[in-house]
Design a protein around this motif. Sequence first.
Motif, PDB file in Angstrom:
ATOM      1  N   CYS A  37       4.204  24.326   8.324  1.00  0.00           N
ATOM      2  CA  CYS A  37       4.447  25.631   7.708  1.00  0.00           C
ATOM      3  C   CYS A  37       3.140  26.332   7.365  1.00  0.00           C
ATOM      4  CB  CYS A  37       5.295  25.466   6.446  1.00  0.00           C
ATOM      5  SG  CYS A  37       7.041  25.161   6.784  1.00  0.00           S
ATOM      6  N   MET A  38       2.169  25.581   6.894  1.00  0.00           N
ATOM      7  CA  MET A  38       0.896  26.212   6.553  1.00  0.00           C
ATOM      8  C   MET A  38       0.211  26.752   7.811  1.00  0.00           C
ATOM      9  SD  MET A  38      -2.007  25.029   3.850  1.00  0.00           S
ATOM     10  CE  MET A  38      -2.664  23.666   4.775  1.00  0.00           C
ATOM     11  N   GLU A  39       0.360  26.060   8.935  1.00  0.00           N
ATOM     12  CA  GLU A  39      -0.192  26.586  10.177  1.00  0.00           C
ATOM     13  C   GLU A  39       0.530  27.877  10.569  1.00  0.00           C
ATOM     14  OE1 GLU A  39      -1.819  25.115  14.464  1.00  0.00           O
ATOM     15  OE2 GLU A  39      -0.023  24.093  13.704  1.00  0.00           O
ATOM     16  N   GLY A 264      -1.135  28.317   1.778  1.00  0.00           N
ATOM     17  CA  GLY A 264      -0.518  27.159   1.154  1.00  0.00           C
ATOM     18  C   GLY A 264       0.312  27.526  -0.062  1.00  0.00           C
ATOM     19  N   ALA A 265       1.169  26.598  -0.473  1.00  0.00           N
ATOM     20  CA  ALA A 265       2.072  26.827  -1.604  1.00  0.00           C
ATOM     21  C   ALA A 265       1.281  27.044  -2.887  1.00  0.00           C
ATOM     22  CB  ALA A 265       3.010  25.635  -1.766  1.00  0.00           C
ATOM     23  N   GLY A 266       1.583  28.149  -3.562  1.00  0.00           N
ATOM     24  CA  GLY A 266       0.930  28.440  -4.834  1.00  0.00           C
ATOM     25  C   GLY A 266      -0.455  29.043  -4.714  1.00  0.00           C
ATOM     26  N   SER A 267      -0.920  29.272  -3.487  1.00  0.00           N
ATOM     27  CA  SER A 267      -2.268  29.819  -3.327  1.00  0.00           C
ATOM     28  C   SER A 267      -2.272  31.326  -3.552  1.00  0.00           C
ATOM     29  CB  SER A 267      -2.820  29.502  -1.937  1.00  0.00           C
ATOM     30  OG  SER A 267      -2.126  30.242  -0.951  1.00  0.00           O
ATOM     31  N   HIS A 268      -3.471  31.862  -3.764  1.00  0.00           N
ATOM     32  CA  HIS A 268      -3.664  33.298  -3.938  1.00  0.00           C
ATOM     33  C   HIS A 268      -4.680  33.789  -2.920  1.00  0.00           C
ATOM     34  CE1 HIS A 268      -1.949  32.100  -7.795  1.00  0.00           C
ATOM     35  NE2 HIS A 268      -1.648  33.369  -8.014  1.00  0.00           N
ATOM     36  N   GLY A 269      -4.481  34.999  -2.428  1.00  0.00           N
ATOM     37  CA  GLY A 269      -5.416  35.602  -1.498  1.00  0.00           C
ATOM     38  C   GLY A 269      -5.713  37.031  -1.899  1.00  0.00           C
ATOM     39  N   TYR A 270      -6.757  37.575  -1.305  1.00  0.00           N
ATOM     40  CA  TYR A 270      -7.160  38.967  -1.562  1.00  0.00           C
ATOM     41  C   TYR A 270      -7.517  39.557  -0.207  1.00  0.00           C
ATOM     42  CZ  TYR A 270      -9.704  42.830  -3.913  1.00  0.00           C
ATOM     43  OH  TYR A 270     -10.136  44.063  -4.351  1.00  0.00           O
ATOM     44  N   GLY A 280       5.152  28.834  -5.188  1.00  0.00           N
ATOM     45  CA  GLY A 280       4.629  27.510  -5.501  1.00  0.00           C
ATOM     46  C   GLY A 280       5.538  26.367  -5.074  1.00  0.00           C
ATOM     47  N   PRO A 281       6.844  26.431  -5.394  1.00  0.00           N
ATOM     48  CA  PRO A 281       7.738  25.337  -4.987  1.00  0.00           C
ATOM     49  C   PRO A 281       7.760  25.173  -3.467  1.00  0.00           C
ATOM     50  CG  PRO A 281       8.785  26.728  -6.642  1.00  0.00           C
ATOM     51  CD  PRO A 281       7.529  27.433  -6.227  1.00  0.00           C
ATOM     52  N   LEU A 282       7.659  23.937  -3.015  1.00  0.00           N
ATOM     53  CA  LEU A 282       7.555  23.691  -1.576  1.00  0.00           C
ATOM     54  C   LEU A 282       8.746  24.250  -0.810  1.00  0.00           C
ATOM     55  CD1 LEU A 282       6.101  20.067  -1.315  1.00  0.00           C
ATOM     56  CD2 LEU A 282       4.919  22.234  -1.600  1.00  0.00           C
ATOM     57  N   LYS A 283       9.942  24.066  -1.336  1.00  0.00           N
ATOM     58  CA  LYS A 283      11.141  24.513  -0.614  1.00  0.00           C
ATOM     59  C   LYS A 283      11.127  26.020  -0.407  1.00  0.00           C
ATOM     60  CE  LYS A 283      14.391  20.772  -1.733  1.00  0.00           C
ATOM     61  NZ  LYS A 283      15.677  20.433  -2.391  1.00  0.00           N
ATOM     62  N   LYS A 284      10.767  26.771  -1.427  1.00  0.00           N
ATOM     63  CA  LYS A 284      10.741  28.233  -1.310  1.00  0.00           C
ATOM     64  C   LYS A 284       9.636  28.669  -0.359  1.00  0.00           C
ATOM     65  CE  LYS A 284      12.839  29.487  -5.734  1.00  0.00           C
ATOM     66  NZ  LYS A 284      12.685  30.268  -6.991  1.00  0.00           N
ATOM     67  N   TYR A 285       8.481  28.039  -0.484  1.00  0.00           N
ATOM     68  CA  TYR A 285       7.353  28.365   0.394  1.00  0.00           C
ATOM     69  C   TYR A 285       7.733  28.115   1.849  1.00  0.00           C
ATOM     70  CZ  TYR A 285       2.860  27.674   2.770  1.00  0.00           C
ATOM     71  OH  TYR A 285       1.819  27.710   3.670  1.00  0.00           O
ATOM     72  N   MET A 286       8.297  26.948   2.124  1.00  0.00           N
ATOM     73  CA  MET A 286       8.626  26.562   3.494  1.00  0.00           C
ATOM     74  C   MET A 286       9.799  27.368   4.033  1.00  0.00           C
ATOM     75  SD  MET A 286       7.960  22.474   2.883  1.00  0.00           S
ATOM     76  CE  MET A 286       8.486  21.914   4.492  1.00  0.00           C
ATOM     77  N   ALA A 287      10.763  27.718   3.176  1.00  0.00           N
ATOM     78  CA  ALA A 287      11.930  28.492   3.619  1.00  0.00           C
ATOM     79  C   ALA A 287      11.519  29.878   4.108  1.00  0.00           C
ATOM     80  CB  ALA A 287      12.941  28.605   2.486  1.00  0.00           C
TER      81      ALA A 287
END
Length: 377
Positions: A37-39, A264-270, A280-287
């Motif tokens: 998922c991160m890829e 990644g889960a819970g990360s922040h970007g600009y 942050g939760p893995l399931k929500k991130y991956m879904a």
Amino acid sequence: MPKAAYLHIPFCNQICHYCDFNKVFIHRQPVDEYLDCMEKEIIYTLKKHPRSTMETIFVGGGTPTALNDKQLNRLLTSIHTHLMPNSSEVEYTFEANPDDMTREKLVLLKDAGVNRLSFGVQSFNDELLKKIGRSHSAKQAHRAIEMAQDVGFHNINVDLIYSLPDQTIPDFMHTLLEAFSLGIQHFSAYSLIIEPKTVFYTLMNKNRLPLPSQEDEATMYEILMEQMERHGYHQYEISNFAKAGLESKHNLTYWNNEEYYGFGAGSHGYVNGHRNANYGPLKKYMAKLADGELPYIESHKVTKEEAIQEEMFLGLRRMSGVNKMEFRQKYGMDIQEIFSAQIKLLLAQKLIEETDSVIRLTHQGKFLGNEVFQRFI
């Protein structure tokens, strides 16, 4: 476009009592699916916001080195494929726990182009390490760092925490002297902050967390700065010290208020003027990614007013301070036009100093940094 990227690996073999970062126990977690998922997130993001040549990549957590060799190789291959296929000048950092490291993992990282390691040591007192929930010993920390040096890593950071429960000033001095004996290049040293939803927060609310006094905490910080300077480590940010030329390029990206990717889960970007926060939760991130969407829980367009405020409170973290000419070039206004009242007050309190070219913290201001920063928000 951003020239920096942060990748978050939220898995740990043990949860520390002070940690409030997005993390889960690695046992029975969908690690391989998470890496897939991160890829996908990297691919989707770069399609929307193509990258330029990367200058710094930082893999943090959690504990990236909690991954097994196969999973680690999978992650390294993904990073190389999408973020740094043709660049050999990237500052490429991995966070590491001393007790996770094997020679095989170190060689794997080195061969993949990783050229900087950041070890979460925190203390060289075994009793204190147990109290804060760390799973390594001082001896393991020494061994892991020496092994990394033997493999060929010559840019190593060690994280330290002071003002720990029951920590004394002599104990902190002992930790510093042990750290200096390692011959490393960089230190990040932070005062303990008690965050909600941590073991320490629960203990504090039950009056079962014997913390050093504010006076002892300030003394530890004073000792930290004195000893770092004495041993050849230049303080370039409130909590960061480096040998000449080996300041963290990645951390400077944040303090220079520059854009960066966050994966990644819970990360922040600009990116492209927007500050993005991932689920942050893995399931929500991956879904979200399974549905072909970027996993943002929030995406905020930064206004000019907000960017100016961030420029001040991030820039003042650096010992070099905020450069007046660069500020004017960036925002079309003088700092004094916007913050004259705040600057006048802080100068009177001797928390900042002003020259023709910069505004920066005084020595006294380093102890009250948060008080200074809040004036600009």
